[in-house]
Structure formats: C-alpha cells, structure tokens
Design a protein around this motif. Structure first.
Motif, PDB file in Angstrom:
ATOM      1  N   ASP A   8       0.131   6.688   2.747  1.00 26.91           N
ATOM      2  CA  ASP A   8       1.559   7.642   2.848  1.00 26.91           C
ATOM      3  C   ASP A   8       2.417   7.367   3.738  1.00 26.91           C
ATOM      4  OD1 ASP A   8       0.360   9.839   1.295  1.00 26.91           O
ATOM      5  OD2 ASP A   8      -1.181   9.789   3.088  1.00 26.91           O
ATOM      6  N   ASN A  63       5.703   6.586   1.881  1.00 30.26           N
ATOM      7  CA  ASN A  63       6.099   6.859   0.369  1.00 30.26           C
ATOM      8  C   ASN A  63       6.722   7.964  -0.147  1.00 30.26           C
ATOM      9  OD1 ASN A  63       4.538   8.253  -2.137  1.00 30.26           O
ATOM     10  ND2 ASN A  63       4.391   6.051  -2.352  1.00 30.26           N
ATOM     11  N   SER A  64       7.545   7.979  -0.815  1.00 33.55           N
ATOM     12  CA  SER A  64       8.560   9.009  -1.203  1.00 33.55           C
ATOM     13  C   SER A  64       7.945  10.291  -1.777  1.00 33.55           C
ATOM     14  CB  SER A  64       9.917   8.448  -1.800  1.00 33.55           C
ATOM     15  OG  SER A  64       9.605   7.882  -2.915  1.00 33.55           O
ATOM     16  N   SER A  82       4.626  10.850  -1.281  1.00 37.03           N
ATOM     17  CA  SER A  82       4.051  11.671  -0.473  1.00 37.03           C
ATOM     18  C   SER A  82       4.693  12.738   0.332  1.00 37.03           C
ATOM     19  CB  SER A  82       3.183  10.648   0.628  1.00 37.03           C
ATOM     20  OG  SER A  82       2.651   9.842  -0.157  1.00 37.03           O
ATOM     21  N   SER A 115      10.287   0.128  -3.128  1.00 34.48           N
ATOM     22  CA  SER A 115      10.674   1.478  -3.179  1.00 34.48           C
ATOM     23  C   SER A 115       9.933   2.454  -2.271  1.00 34.48           C
ATOM     24  CB  SER A 115      10.367   1.729  -4.649  1.00 34.48           C
ATOM     25  OG  SER A 115       8.799   1.707  -5.019  1.00 34.48           O
ATOM     26  N   TYR A 116       9.793   1.982  -0.957  1.00 36.88           N
ATOM     27  CA  TYR A 116       9.426   2.840   0.211  1.00 36.88           C
ATOM     28  C   TYR A 116      10.716   3.454   1.011  1.00 36.88           C
ATOM     29  CZ  TYR A 116      10.279  -1.597   1.953  1.00 36.88           C
ATOM     30  OH  TYR A 116      10.806  -2.969   2.228  1.00 36.88           O
ATOM     31  N   TYR A 176       0.925  -1.194  -0.012  1.00 34.09           N
ATOM     32  CA  TYR A 176       0.133   0.077  -0.151  1.00 34.09           C
ATOM     33  C   TYR A 176       1.008   1.162   0.071  1.00 34.09           C
ATOM     34  CZ  TYR A 176      -4.653  -2.556   0.555  1.00 34.09           C
ATOM     35  OH  TYR A 176      -5.761  -3.257   0.427  1.00 34.09           O
ATOM     36  N   VAL A 177       2.035   1.136   0.786  1.00 32.34           N
ATOM     37  CA  VAL A 177       2.981   2.324   0.964  1.00 32.34           C
ATOM     38  C   VAL A 177       3.686   2.578  -0.523  1.00 32.34           C
ATOM     39  CG1 VAL A 177       4.607   3.361   1.850  1.00 32.34           C
ATOM     40  CG2 VAL A 177       3.134   2.235   3.215  1.00 32.34           C
ATOM     41  N   GLU A 178       4.088   1.388  -1.021  1.00 26.38           N
ATOM     42  CA  GLU A 178       4.667   1.486  -2.375  1.00 26.38           C
ATOM     43  C   GLU A 178       3.981   2.188  -3.469  1.00 26.38           C
ATOM     44  OE1 GLU A 178       6.547  -2.637  -2.822  1.00 26.38           O
ATOM     45  OE2 GLU A 178       7.748  -1.266  -4.280  1.00 26.38           O
ATOM     46  N   HIS A 179       2.503   1.853  -3.351  1.00 32.98           N
ATOM     47  CA  HIS A 179       1.577   2.430  -4.402  1.00 32.98           C
ATOM     48  C   HIS A 179       1.118   3.592  -4.097  1.00 32.98           C
ATOM     49  CE1 HIS A 179       1.321  -1.484  -7.328  1.00 32.98           C
ATOM     50  NE2 HIS A 179       2.190  -1.868  -6.022  1.00 32.98           N
ATOM     51  N   GLY A 180       1.597   4.112  -3.118  1.00 30.01           N
ATOM     52  CA  GLY A 180       1.017   5.803  -2.761  1.00 30.01           C
ATOM     53  C   GLY A 180      -0.424   5.678  -2.447  1.00 30.01           C
TER      54      GLY A 180
END
Ligand code: PRT
Ligand code: MG
Length: 209
Positions: free
Chosen positions: A65, A183-184, A186, A80-81, A58-62
């Motif tokens: 957040d 998430n980067s 975000s 990629s988080y 969920y965080v990787e996909h944005g």
C-alpha cells in the motif's frame, strides 16, 4: 493489513527511525537476519524489505500500500503510484562531473556515462544539448578518467567518491531525497492508510507533495 515496502540498504536506518518515531514497533529490524518480510500482528502491519526500484513496482501493483524510496529511483521509473511525503532522508543530488580539464561549453557533442539514462537525457534535453548517453551499471566515476566518456551524471552525497577519482562537479541537476509513495486504490479503499500517512507527516513535518 497494511503493507509497507522499504528500501534495503543505505536509507534503511533513517527510514526505521522515522517509523519508530511515528509510534511503530520497529524492534524486529535490529535482529532481522536474512528475513525480508516482517509481520506486526499487533498493529496489523506488514513490512517488505526490497531493492529500491522494486519498491515502486510493489506499490504500483498494489501488493504494497505504501513504499519508501529515493526520488532518484522515482525519476528513473515513473509509474502510477502517488507521491505523498518528502521524508527528508537519503539526501543527495544529481550532478554532472568530470576530470578538471573537461570543457562543458566547447560545442562538441558529449558522451555521458550514467546509471540513470532518463535523468541524464532529460537534463541535457532541457538545455537543448544533444549528447550520447552511455549506460553503465556502476563505478561510473572511472568512465571519464579512462576516456570512455567526456563526463558522468551521478549521485553525489559528500563528494568523497568524486574526489577519490580526481573528478569535480560541473553542474548540479536536482536534489534527491527519500519519498513516501502510495498505491492510489489502497488510499481510496482503506482510510487507515491516510491516518498512517498523517502520523508520518507529523514526524517529518512537511506539507504533502
Ligand atoms: O548499492 P546497491 O547496488 O545495493 O543499491 P543502490 O545503490 O540502489 O541502493 P543504496 O542502498 O546504495 O541507495 C539507496 C538510496 O540512497 C538511493 O536510491 C538514493 O536515493 C539514496 N542515496 C543517498 C544514495 C547516496 N546518498 C549515495 N551517496 N545513493 C547512492 N549513493 C552513492 C553514489 O552513487 C556515489 O557513487 O554513493 C556514492 C558515494 O557518494 P559520496 O558523494 O558520498 O562519495
Ligand atoms: Mg549503492
């Protein structure tokens, strides 16, 4: 609105405690029933309760957040988080364990049962040891007892599960704790997220990782 994905289960209580100490109204968790999404209109927050590996997704996909998840899961599912904080909860370790007669240095090629094939592979590779990894979904502790494998790589907290199955620890691999991930995009987009992270950092009191 900021969305935070929380890991359901074992680390839930300690996660909620930290969020409450940081000033968030977490009362909904006391009476959550079967709900998996909670919206705090007053603070413009949304919480998702999901399985640990899905927190990272969920965080990787944005979609989320921020997320709270064990480092065991992050090692196994690199992505990629951004890792922001060590929350110092859900403390345990990865260890190599087996029956007492196991001889780790007998130079025979070992079979290792685990739910965590990446961690196990990386660990034995780092020692230049060629092993055969056997992926198991659960109850890994029985594998050396019934002769499926020579040893296991698993999470150990109190060690009670090992003892109950007649196993002992031969080597510790790495400490495990729950982490706050972000998430980067975000973080770049919404400065309020950094403020929220700072509030959590004030509670857990460590340097950002
Ligand atoms: O259990 P389920 O299939 O629902 O999901 P899960 O195992 O993915 O989640 P959950 O809720 O059990 O664990 C969530 C997180 O808690 C993990 O990702 C870890 O970061 C952390 N954690 C902390 C642990 C433990 N302590 C722990 N002891 N996760 C698992 N265990 C298991 C371990 O595998 C061992 O077999 O508990 C068993 C008993 O441990 P002892 O040593 O205390 O007996
Ligand atoms: Mg479990």
């Amino acid at each position: 609105m900021i969305t935070i994905a929380l890991t359901k289960g074992r680390i839930e209580k300690d996660t909620v405690k930290i969020l409450a100490e940081a000033g968030f109204d977490m009362d909904f968790m006391a009476d959550k029933g079967r709900n998996l999404i909670f919206i705090d209109e007053a603070q413009d927050l949304r919480f998702l309760l999901v399985k640990a590996p899905d927190v990272a997704t969920y965080v990787e996909h944005g979609i989320a957040d921020l997320g709270v998840v064990g480092s065991d899961v992050l090692y196994e599912h690199p992505g990629s988080y951004l890792e922001m904080l060590d929350l110092n909860i859900g403390l345990c370790k990865f260890s190599v364990a087996s029956i007492p007669s196991y001889n780790p240095s007998d130079h025979k090629r070992k079979k290792i049962a685990t739910k965590y094939p990446k961690i196990a592979t990386d660990f034995f590779n780092s020692k230049d040891e060629d092993v055969e990894i056997v992926s198991i979904q659960g109850s890994v502790e029985i594998a050396p007892v019934i002769g499926l494998t020579d040893a296991i790589v698993d999470i150990v907290e109190t060690g009670n599960t090992l003892v109950a199955n007649g196993l002992v620890v031969f080597e510790d691999i790495v400490r495990v704790s729950s982490r706050l991930i972000a998430n980067s995009a975000s973080i770049k987009k919404n400065p309020e997220i950094m403020t929220l992270i700072d509030r959590l950092q004030a509670v857990v009191g460590n340097e950002e990782v």
